[in-house]
Design an enzyme around this catalytic site. Structure first.
Site, PDB file in Angstrom:
ATOM      1  N   ASN A 194       0.808  -1.221   0.000  1.00 44.83           N
ATOM      2  CA  ASN A 194       0.000   0.000   0.000  1.00 44.83           C
ATOM      3  C   ASN A 194       0.839   1.267   0.000  1.00 44.83           C
ATOM      4  OD1 ASN A 194       0.242  -1.511   2.597  1.00 44.83           O
ATOM      5  ND2 ASN A 194      -0.339   0.465   3.474  1.00 44.83           N
ATOM      6  N   SER A 239     -10.933  -5.161  -0.455  1.00 40.30           N
ATOM      7  CA  SER A 239     -11.886  -4.205   0.077  1.00 40.30           C
ATOM      8  C   SER A 239     -12.465  -3.380  -1.058  1.00 40.30           C
ATOM      9  CB  SER A 239     -11.055  -3.303   0.990  1.00 40.30           C
ATOM     10  OG  SER A 239     -11.837  -2.505   1.757  1.00 40.30           O
ATOM     11  N   CYS A 270       1.272   9.093  11.968  1.00 41.84           N
ATOM     12  CA  CYS A 270       1.278   9.686  13.300  1.00 41.84           C
ATOM     13  C   CYS A 270       0.696   8.701  14.301  1.00 41.84           C
ATOM     14  CB  CYS A 270       0.418  10.944  13.299  1.00 41.84           C
ATOM     15  SG  CYS A 270       1.383  12.406  13.519  1.00 41.84           S
ATOM     16  N   GLN A 304      -4.617  -3.892  -2.418  1.00 40.55           N
ATOM     17  CA  GLN A 304      -4.172  -2.819  -3.310  1.00 40.55           C
ATOM     18  C   GLN A 304      -4.088  -3.239  -4.771  1.00 40.55           C
ATOM     19  OE1 GLN A 304      -3.941   0.298  -2.698  1.00 40.55           O
ATOM     20  NE2 GLN A 304      -4.008   0.330  -0.467  1.00 40.55           N
TER      21      GLN A 304
HETATM   22  N1  PLP Z   1      -4.552  -4.282   3.471  1.00 39.93           N
HETATM   23  C1  PLP Z   1      -3.972  -3.342   2.713  1.00 39.93           C
HETATM   24  C2  PLP Z   1      -2.793  -3.699   1.866  1.00 39.93           C
HETATM   25  C3  PLP Z   1      -4.460  -2.035   2.726  1.00 39.93           C
HETATM   26  O1  PLP Z   1      -3.880  -1.095   1.981  1.00 39.93           O
HETATM   27  C4  PLP Z   1      -5.568  -1.733   3.565  1.00 39.93           C
HETATM   28  C5  PLP Z   1      -6.061  -0.349   3.668  1.00 39.93           C
HETATM   29  O2  PLP Z   1      -5.336   0.602   3.464  1.00 39.93           O
HETATM   30  C6  PLP Z   1      -6.134  -2.756   4.327  1.00 39.93           C
HETATM   31  C7  PLP Z   1      -5.598  -4.027   4.247  1.00 39.93           C
HETATM   32  C8  PLP Z   1      -7.316  -2.499   5.216  1.00 39.93           C
HETATM   33  O3  PLP Z   1      -8.443  -2.236   4.440  1.00 39.93           O
HETATM   34  P1  PLP Z   1      -9.856  -1.858   5.105  1.00 39.93           P
HETATM   35  O4  PLP Z   1      -9.792  -0.417   5.383  1.00 39.93           O
HETATM   36  O5  PLP Z   1     -10.858  -2.189   4.054  1.00 39.93           O
HETATM   37  O6  PLP Z   1     -10.014  -2.681   6.307  1.00 39.93           O
END
Ligand code: PLP
Length: 409
Positions: free
Chosen positions: A151, A203, A329, A181
């Protein structure tokens, strides 16, 4: 002020077509899909169709492998904790140090509860060593959980290869991939190249569906006990009345993503590459994190040496640019990103890191705006930086020493 939104790895704008598809399920199609009367059965049919659309997106004939959840964090929790629950005799897990907290923290929880976790490290380009991965597999390995695309940097791990060698070593090891991602940005065929992946999470809100809907793909036969127990929904794998508007929205978002794959690969990649090349050419002392590794077409993570990064995002925000920092942060102190630290980004640069992440809604004008403004922001901050004046005449190693001697955070 016009807003340039370049933080699509955090969340995306909901596509108008998605909003339109969801609408009736808030109004005339509000029924519970489990009810017996006819209007509810129509909603049940929409649920079946949405599940089939999601399955088709991944090249799957069996839509029963798709479980709708609330978000990718829930899918990751269900995959990791559910696998551990299903196989209490094996107590070893393999993951990486650069996972999202939705995997990192769950693996730490397993550690606290008696599992042993191997934390694989990455090299300076953000790559995993496949040989090291193979050596980490053990007879008591229960689960491998490795992300597809990072991410923060967009770096893509060779999941097809890692899953294949896992199954060649021991077919009983469960292979989980957090693909939050990459889904919607890359084609993932779970019946072909990715056929050795057992569990896959993502997601909706990263691909122009709303926040609050996720998916866990569970390959038939994979030992994985449910996290949410209660009603019979999702074939007993995730209790809770189905979130119909969001499920329909997610299915529509995947259809749209599919029709935009070519645009993502050429136009969005072109925008990202122009942004990257222009910033590298105009700002001295910058580095592109993960430049040598395969990366998502939409992501640029760039570190500017000799500035303290928190000011950078505020100044960008003042001119209407939404981006995010390599730093997060936490409890009042600015912690450098665990991903960039794992890649050994130098101390002088890790605090001055920014992630720009684009989508199909970004335009050439957006890139023009960022490339005009960002170099000025960096120059302003460097003028204020105690490190900048002193480094100009000093060799890099001396400058890093200087910062180390005067830590601010
Ligand atoms: N995994 C990765 C690689 C992500 O980038 C994110 C969110 O930024 C998540 C999991 C968590 O996603 P959610 O907000 O849908 O729980």
């Amino acid at each position: 002020m016009k807003i340039v939104y370049a933080d699509n790895n955090a969340t995306t704008a909901v596509a108008p077509e998605v909003v339109e598809a969801m609408g009736p399920f808030f109004t005339e199609k509000f029924y519970n899909p489990s009810s017996m009367y006819e209007p509810a059965q129509k909603v049940q049919e929409a649920l079946v169709r949405a599940r089939e659309t999601v399955a088709r997106h991944f090249g799957l004939a069996d839509a029963g492998a798709i479980v709708f959840t609330g978000c990718a964090s829930e899918s990751n929790n269900a995959a990791i904790l559910g696998s551990a629950k299903a196989n209490p005799r094996r107590r070893h897990v393999i993951t990486t140090t650069v996972e999202h907290p939705a995997v990192l923290e769950v693996c730490k929880d397993l550690e606290r509860n008696g599992c042993e976790v191997t934390w694989l490290e990455v090299d300076g380009d953000g790559r995993l060593d496949v040989g090291q991965f193979v050596r980490a597999l053990r007879p008591d390995t229960l689960l491998v959980s490795i992300m597809h695309a990072n991410n923060e940097t967009g770096i893509i791990f060779p999941i097809e290869q890692l899953a294949r060698v896992t199954k060649e070593t021991d077919p009983a090891i469960v292979f989980h991939c957090d693909a939050t991602q990459s889904v919607g940005k890359m084609r993932i065929d779970l019946a072909q190249e990715y056929r050795h992946v057992d569990l896959l999470s993502f997601s909706g809100h990263k691909l122009h569906a709303p926040k609050g809907i996720g998916v866990l793909f569970i390959r038939p036969g994979t030992p994985c006990r449910p996290l949410l127990i209660g009603g019979h929904q999702e074939a007993g794998r995730r209790a809770g009345t189905e979130n119909m508007p969001y499920i329909v929205g997610l299915a529509r978002a995947l259809e749209l993503a599919e029709s935009h794959f070519a645009d993502e690969e050429t136009r969005v990649r072109g925008l990202r590459d122009r942004l990257e090349q222009t910033l590298v050419a105009t700002i001295p002392h910058v580095q592109v994190n993960g430049r040598a590794a395969p990366r998502l077409p939409n992501t640029l993570n760039i570190s500017c040496h000799f500035i303290e990064g928190e000011g950078m995002l505020y100044q960008l925000s003042d001119v209407g640019i939404c981006a995010s920092s390599g730093s997060a942060c936490t409890s009042g102190s600015l912690e450098p990103s665990h991903v960039l630290r794992a890649m050994k980004v130098p101390f002088t640069a890790v605090h001055g890191s920014v992630r720009f992440s684009l989508s199909r809604y970004n335009t050439d004008a957006d890139i023009d705006h960022i490339t005009t403004v960002f170099p000025q922001v960096v120059a302003n901050l460097r003028r204020m930086s105690p490190y900048w004046d002193q480094q100009r005449d000093a060799p890099r190693a001396d400058a890093e020493e200087l910062i180390r001697a005067n830590p601010r955070s």
